[in-house]
Design an enzyme around this catalytic site. Sequence first.
Site, PDB file in Angstrom:
ATOM      1  N   GLY A  32       0.838  -1.183   0.000  1.00 22.95           N
ATOM      2  CA  GLY A  32       0.000   0.000   0.000  1.00 22.95           C
ATOM      3  C   GLY A  32       0.876   1.236   0.000  1.00 22.95           C
ATOM      4  O   GLY A  32       2.085   1.157   0.214  1.00 22.95           O
ATOM      5  N   GLY A  52      -0.277   1.748   6.728  1.00 21.00           N
ATOM      6  CA  GLY A  52      -0.309   0.858   7.891  1.00 21.00           C
ATOM      7  C   GLY A  52       0.270  -0.513   7.624  1.00 21.00           C
ATOM      8  O   GLY A  52      -0.027  -1.480   8.333  1.00 21.00           O
ATOM      9  N   LYS A  53       1.129  -0.603   6.624  1.00 19.46           N
ATOM     10  CA  LYS A  53       1.694  -1.888   6.228  1.00 19.46           C
ATOM     11  C   LYS A  53       2.481  -2.563   7.341  1.00 19.46           C
ATOM     12  O   LYS A  53       2.288  -3.747   7.625  1.00 19.46           O
ATOM     13  CB  LYS A  53       2.607  -1.695   5.000  1.00 19.46           C
ATOM     14  CG  LYS A  53       1.920  -1.107   3.795  1.00 19.46           C
ATOM     15  CD  LYS A  53       2.867  -0.953   2.620  1.00 19.46           C
ATOM     16  CE  LYS A  53       3.958   0.071   2.868  1.00 19.46           C
ATOM     17  NZ  LYS A  53       3.423   1.448   3.014  1.00 19.46           N
ATOM     18  N   THR A  54       3.377  -1.818   7.967  1.00 20.76           N
ATOM     19  CA  THR A  54       4.238  -2.405   8.998  1.00 20.76           C
ATOM     20  C   THR A  54       3.420  -2.856  10.195  1.00 20.76           C
ATOM     21  O   THR A  54       3.672  -3.928  10.772  1.00 20.76           O
ATOM     22  CB  THR A  54       5.305  -1.385   9.435  1.00 20.76           C
ATOM     23  OG1 THR A  54       6.086  -1.012   8.288  1.00 20.76           O
ATOM     24  CG2 THR A  54       6.221  -1.971  10.490  1.00 20.76           C
ATOM     25  N   TYR A 102      12.775  14.052  -0.321  1.00 19.83           N
ATOM     26  CA  TYR A 102      11.544  14.805  -0.073  1.00 19.83           C
ATOM     27  C   TYR A 102      11.742  16.308  -0.280  1.00 19.83           C
ATOM     28  O   TYR A 102      10.782  17.034  -0.540  1.00 19.83           O
ATOM     29  CB  TYR A 102      11.026  14.527   1.338  1.00 19.83           C
ATOM     30  CG  TYR A 102      10.425  13.147   1.498  1.00 19.83           C
ATOM     31  CD1 TYR A 102       9.634  12.594   0.497  1.00 19.83           C
ATOM     32  CD2 TYR A 102      10.643  12.396   2.653  1.00 19.83           C
ATOM     33  CE1 TYR A 102       9.087  11.330   0.632  1.00 19.83           C
ATOM     34  CE2 TYR A 102      10.084  11.133   2.809  1.00 19.83           C
ATOM     35  CZ  TYR A 102       9.311  10.605   1.788  1.00 19.83           C
ATOM     36  OH  TYR A 102       8.763   9.350   1.929  1.00 19.83           O
ATOM     37  N   ASP A 146       6.430  -6.550   5.100  1.00 19.88           N
ATOM     38  CA  ASP A 146       5.618  -5.327   5.003  1.00 19.88           C
ATOM     39  C   ASP A 146       5.835  -4.615   3.662  1.00 19.88           C
ATOM     40  O   ASP A 146       5.633  -3.410   3.564  1.00 19.88           O
ATOM     41  CB  ASP A 146       5.867  -4.398   6.191  1.00 19.88           C
ATOM     42  CG  ASP A 146       7.244  -3.748   6.177  1.00 19.88           C
ATOM     43  OD1 ASP A 146       8.110  -4.149   5.355  1.00 19.88           O
ATOM     44  OD2 ASP A 146       7.472  -2.833   6.992  1.00 19.88           O
ATOM     45  N   GLU A 187       9.457  12.777   6.934  1.00 12.77           N
ATOM     46  CA  GLU A 187       8.264  12.742   6.092  1.00 12.77           C
ATOM     47  C   GLU A 187       7.453  14.031   6.147  1.00 12.77           C
ATOM     48  O   GLU A 187       6.509  14.204   5.372  1.00 12.77           O
ATOM     49  CB  GLU A 187       7.369  11.571   6.503  1.00 12.77           C
ATOM     50  CG  GLU A 187       7.964  10.213   6.203  1.00 12.77           C
ATOM     51  CD  GLU A 187       7.087   9.067   6.649  1.00 12.77           C
ATOM     52  OE1 GLU A 187       7.269   7.945   6.149  1.00 12.77           O
ATOM     53  OE2 GLU A 187       6.219   9.279   7.521  1.00 12.77           O
TER      54      GLU A 187
END
Length: 207
Positions: free
Chosen positions: A11, A16-18, A47, A86, A147
């Site tokens: 995703g 919320g993968k991890t 970034y 993940d 981030e």
Amino acid sequence: MRPGHFIAVEGPIGAGKTTLAAMLARELGAPVVNEIVEENPYLGKFYQNMEDWSFQLEMFFLCNRFKQLEDEARPLLESGRTVVADYHMYKNLIFGERTLNGSKREKYRQIYHLLMDDQPRPDIVIYIKADLPTLLRRIGMRGREIEQAMDPGYLSRLIEDYEEAMPALARREPGTAFVTVDGGEIDFVENPAQFREILSQVKEHMQ
């Protein structure tokens, strides 16, 4: 000995993968392979200036994921263990196609296939889809400093990329089972029943 199941959670950034991978691994008694993120020395620079740092960033991720799959996931799977990751290796192409251009993109594609084509492939993929407000909220909650400079427009384009890429991956790998989780509607952390439903679907595909 039968190889173990390889479960990948995918995703866009902040989906919320991890968290979900850790929850599944705990319930299944399986080791978890987490991608290296904050250790990437190019992430903060990327970034701030995506054009200048995209190739270095993507190569770092690609090489580290290759090493994890080769050194961690493969031996466990070959010993009969189930492994939860993940990420799916295909994310390298999703991000590379978005961030790279011209000759750098072509070089990256070639290196990707050289490294990844013979790596073990997940037989179960859980795709967490989520809208931009949900992702921004979760990114803010986890508080990674690097981030905070992320362009919401970049994140929005990644959402679109995933919406195209995951069905394409399903077509490319028809033997892989896919479970889609709507991250905007389902809170698998706060709602145990919703997590149990995801777990139930995964176990069905493991039979």
